[in-house]
Design an enzyme around this catalytic site. Structure first.
Site, PDB file in Angstrom:
ATOM      1  N   ASP A   1       0.816  -1.215   0.000  1.00  0.00           N
ATOM      2  CA  ASP A   1       0.000   0.000   0.000  1.00  0.00           C
ATOM      3  C   ASP A   1       0.854   1.272   0.000  1.00  0.00           C
ATOM      4  O   ASP A   1       1.997   1.267   0.446  1.00  0.00           O
ATOM      5  CB  ASP A   1      -0.918   0.013   1.242  1.00  0.00           C
ATOM      6  CG  ASP A   1      -0.137  -0.128   2.534  1.00  0.00           C
ATOM      7  OD1 ASP A   1       0.844  -0.911   2.559  1.00  0.00           O
ATOM      8  OD2 ASP A   1      -0.473   0.549   3.519  1.00  0.00           O
ATOM      9  N   GLU A   2       0.270   2.327  -0.519  1.00  0.00           N
ATOM     10  CA  GLU A   2       0.744   3.697  -0.330  1.00  0.00           C
ATOM     11  C   GLU A   2       2.222   3.918  -0.644  1.00  0.00           C
ATOM     12  O   GLU A   2       2.910   4.620   0.076  1.00  0.00           O
ATOM     13  CB  GLU A   2       0.441   4.153   1.111  1.00  0.00           C
ATOM     14  CG  GLU A   2      -1.035   4.154   1.426  1.00  0.00           C
ATOM     15  CD  GLU A   2      -1.359   4.667   2.817  1.00  0.00           C
ATOM     16  OE1 GLU A   2      -2.254   5.508   2.928  1.00  0.00           O
ATOM     17  OE2 GLU A   2      -0.725   4.219   3.801  1.00  0.00           O
ATOM     18  N   ASN A   3       2.682   3.337  -1.730  1.00  0.00           N
ATOM     19  CA  ASN A   3       4.025   3.672  -2.186  1.00  0.00           C
ATOM     20  C   ASN A   3       3.892   4.923  -3.042  1.00  0.00           C
ATOM     21  O   ASN A   3       3.276   4.885  -4.101  1.00  0.00           O
ATOM     22  CB  ASN A   3       4.586   2.499  -3.001  1.00  0.00           C
ATOM     23  CG  ASN A   3       5.839   2.879  -3.761  1.00  0.00           C
ATOM     24  OD1 ASN A   3       6.508   3.859  -3.427  1.00  0.00           O
ATOM     25  ND2 ASN A   3       6.143   2.110  -4.782  1.00  0.00           N
TER      26      ASN A   3
END
Ligand code: ACM
Length: 664
Positions: free
Chosen positions: A303-305
């Site tokens: 997630d959320e790179n």
């Protein structure tokens, strides 16, 4: 099938079983109660049944003559007869169904697997009832099986570490409501939380000394397995990866050194997906972890790179061009595919947050939808197994009702019957930015029991009032498992008041909740070492006193019930009078000072509510300007104070609008 009967008969079951048929009569529990296993062999069942007996004698005070489960030959030699076909591994989601028949002088619990027996024993314990002279089980026939096979709870042990005892008691609570997956979020920007023998700098340099040893993890896995709960580890990569890169900066996309992150949010450090050595590192890492964790699944986060480091590194940009990867999302998909290959080598299947869904990714993965239901629909339509977490973020302090009515497969889900089969279930997610071992239980429980019911019970079980009624009962029972969601409240108020006398502080905090969603950090910046002992931490989601008050006001406005009117008036008087009594306590404790305006708000909105009711019952027109002044007080009281919300304001606003509506 008689579900409606089960509810109207006020059974206190969570989750509600698939089929309940109430029978006349009661099975009386005496000290000679004998639990016997007629058929089946399972250490799980032996231990579980012994714990069942211990919990039963604990609740009833009975000195049982047979406090341990017996092996019995025929049905005549015991009162509770357990029989099952086989003992199973938790991989592949075994059959969890069971049948429970409670007759006047015999109880039959049968299942295909030992796991079914565990689920049935919890149902039996929840059926324990009493009158003024004895304990009994209502006669009933139950045929039960789960609607979804994946019913999970994720605990983030990174933002704040949660030691073993937190995990153990939450496993007991999960088993009590028939949940079967504990997902441990073990690595993030703020810490790496498990001992790694191949790369020991991970736990020695990137954990502040707060991590599970491998022995501890093995014990947790065993404890979970004994309760029919699988443990799925998450190692969040390639982003949310600061802790890894503190230990091994050579795998980062930009040169280090890196420091553990102490704040909350999305950060740049990310693994370099272009280097051979990165994959060699993960090969060795997952080789070790695949042996430690027996589960089929390993969660790789994903997630959320934000891609910032990848865009800033020319070599990585070159690599993307060479491979024809146009976006950082495509580069991450390339990385995920290689990681899935490594996991496959070690006989593991990959789970990841919904960002990992990308054309071409391996088929046997599981997508965890967190950003929105559309990701669940999309995954199922593309032929990927998927679980829902969007709508089950229990860290966001929503009422149980919101989670309860959120269905992984709602009636109108735009999926074919074939596609629906890809929806395996869901997980509640307990992110730990704003919880400590002292407060985490009160954020997980009892609301997660409502989520557990959503995952287990038939879709049409969704009466919110009845859910709250049963939740209240089960919440008390969860305390016997060592959960602190109720008892720590008074303890925290005593610490704040620096006194055993918390009466007036409690009157206020009973109607407060922490601010919702991501507002807490917006209103006051927190770090990993910020105190989690303030009024906002003592305050609990779904504040019951406030919820009941709002309901009473709704009913009173709709049908003018005079009993309710008296109840409402006495509450408002209590709240109005509380401020002057609490002021002294607040003034003598600097830690409480921040809450003074909230106490004043409670007083003022209560006065406003009393005025409104007075106008209503005496049929008096409110004076000039009263409405304006009242709405001014209400608007002011809607503003959070010390990151808490006063949860009765909307009810007062309704009263004011009701008495002034003719004037509009
Ligand atoms: C997530 O909440 N970042 C999965």
């Amino acid at each position: 099938m008689n579900l409606h009967f089960a509810q109207s008969a006020k059974l206190n079951l969570i989750p509600v079983p698939a089929k309940v048929n109430l029978l006349p009569g009661k099975f009386e529990i005496t000290d000679s109660l004998k639990v016997g296993i007629v058929k089946g062999n399972s250490t799980r069942v032996n231990k579980y049944a012994n714990r069942f007996l211990s919990r039963l004698s604990g609740r009833t005070g009975l000195f049982l003559v047979y406090p341990f489960v017996q092996k019995v030959k025929s049905g005549d030699s015991a009162d509770v007869l357990i029989s099952f076909e086989k003992s199973v591994s938790l991989n592949n989601f075994p059959d969890e169904s069971y049948n429970l028949k409670i007759k006047k002088d015999k109880i039959f619990l049968s299942a295909g697997t030992d796991i079914g027996i565990l689920r049935g024993l919890e149902t039996l314990l929840q059926l324990l009832d009493r009158d003024s002279t004895r304990y009994f089980f209502q006669n009933v026939e139950i045929e039960d099986s789960p609607r979804f096979k994946w019913r999970g709870l994720m605990i983030d042990v990174c933002r704040h570490f949660m030691p073993e005892d937190v995990i153990y008691r939450n496993l007991d609570a999960m088993a009590a409501v028939k949940m079967n997956v504990l997902h441990l979020h073990l690595s993030d920007d703020q810490g790496f939380r498990i001992e790694c023998k191949t790369f020991p700098k991970l736990h020695t340099l990137a954990s502040d000394g707060l991590y599970f040893t491998q022995e501890q993890i093995k014990n947790i896995i065993r404890y979970a397995d004994e309760r029919g709960i699988r443990v799925i580890p998450e190692f969040d990569i390639p982003g949310h990866a600061t802790s890894w890169l503190v230990a091994y900066p050579e795998y980062a996309s930009l040169p280090g050194p890196y420091k553990l992150q102490r704040e909350w949010g999305i950060f740049d450090p990310v693994f370099d997906p272009t280097q051979k050595k990165t994959y060699e590192f993960f090969d060795a890492f997952f080789n070790e972890m695949a042996k430690l964790f027996p589960d089929d699944y390993i969660h790789i986060g994903g997630d959320e790179n934000n891609g910032n480091q990848w865009r800033a590194n020319e070599r990585i940009q070159e690599f993307m061009k060479e491979k024809g990867l146009e976006t950082t999302g495509e580069l991450q998909a390339y990385f995920n595919t290689r990681i899935a290959g490594i996991l496959k080598k070690y006989n593991k299947k990959m789970v990841g947050w919904d960002e990992i869904l990308h054309p071409g990714i391996q088929e046997n993965i599981v997508i965890q939808s967190w950003r929105g239901k559309e990701y669940l629909i999309n995954a199922a339509k593309s032929g990927y197994n998927v679980i829902l977490s969007n709508g089950y973020y229990i860290d966001l302090i929503q009422p149980a009702e919101v989670h309860y009515l959120n269905d992984p497969l709602s009636e109108n889900a735009d999926l074919t019957a074939e596609e629906k089969r890809y929806v395996l279930g869901g997980e509640a997610t307990m992110w730990s930015e704003f919880v400590s071992p002292e407060t985490i239980d009160s954020r997980i429980w009892p609301r997660t029991a409502a989520i557990a019911e959503r995952f287990w019970s038939p879709q049409n079980i969704k009466d919110v009032e009845d859910m709250y009624r049963r939740l209240d009962v089960v919440s008390l029972q969860l305390e016997e498992l060592g959960l602190t969601h109720i008892k720590n409240y008074a303890m925290m108020l005593r610490r704040l008041a620096n006194s055993r006398d918390i009466k007036h502080l409690k009157i206020l905090v009973d109607v407060l909740e922490p601010v919702k969603n991501y507002n807490r950090n917006r209103l006051r910046k927190h770090t990993q070492q910020s105190p989690l002992t303030r009024v906002v931490d003592a305050a609990r989601p779904d504040a019951k006193t406030a919820r009941l008050f709002r309901r009473n006001v709704d009913e009173f406005i709709h049908n003018g019930n005079t009993v309710l009117k008296d109840e409402i008036i006495s509450r408002l008087k209590l709240w109005k009078a509380n401020h002057s009594k609490l002021t002294g306590v607040i003034k003598s404790n600097p830690a409480l000072k921040e809450i003074l305006p909230q106490s004043e708000n409670l007083k003022k909105v209560s006065e406003t509510g009393l005025d409104a009711i007075n106008f209503m019952i005496n049929k008096i027109d409110p004076p000039e300007n009263w409405k304006e002044k009242a709405l001014g007080i209400i608007e002011h009281a809607k503003e959070p104070v010390a990151q808490t919300e006063l949860m009765i304001v909307s009810a007062i606003e309704k009263l004011v609008k009701y008495v002034t509506q003719q004037k509009d």
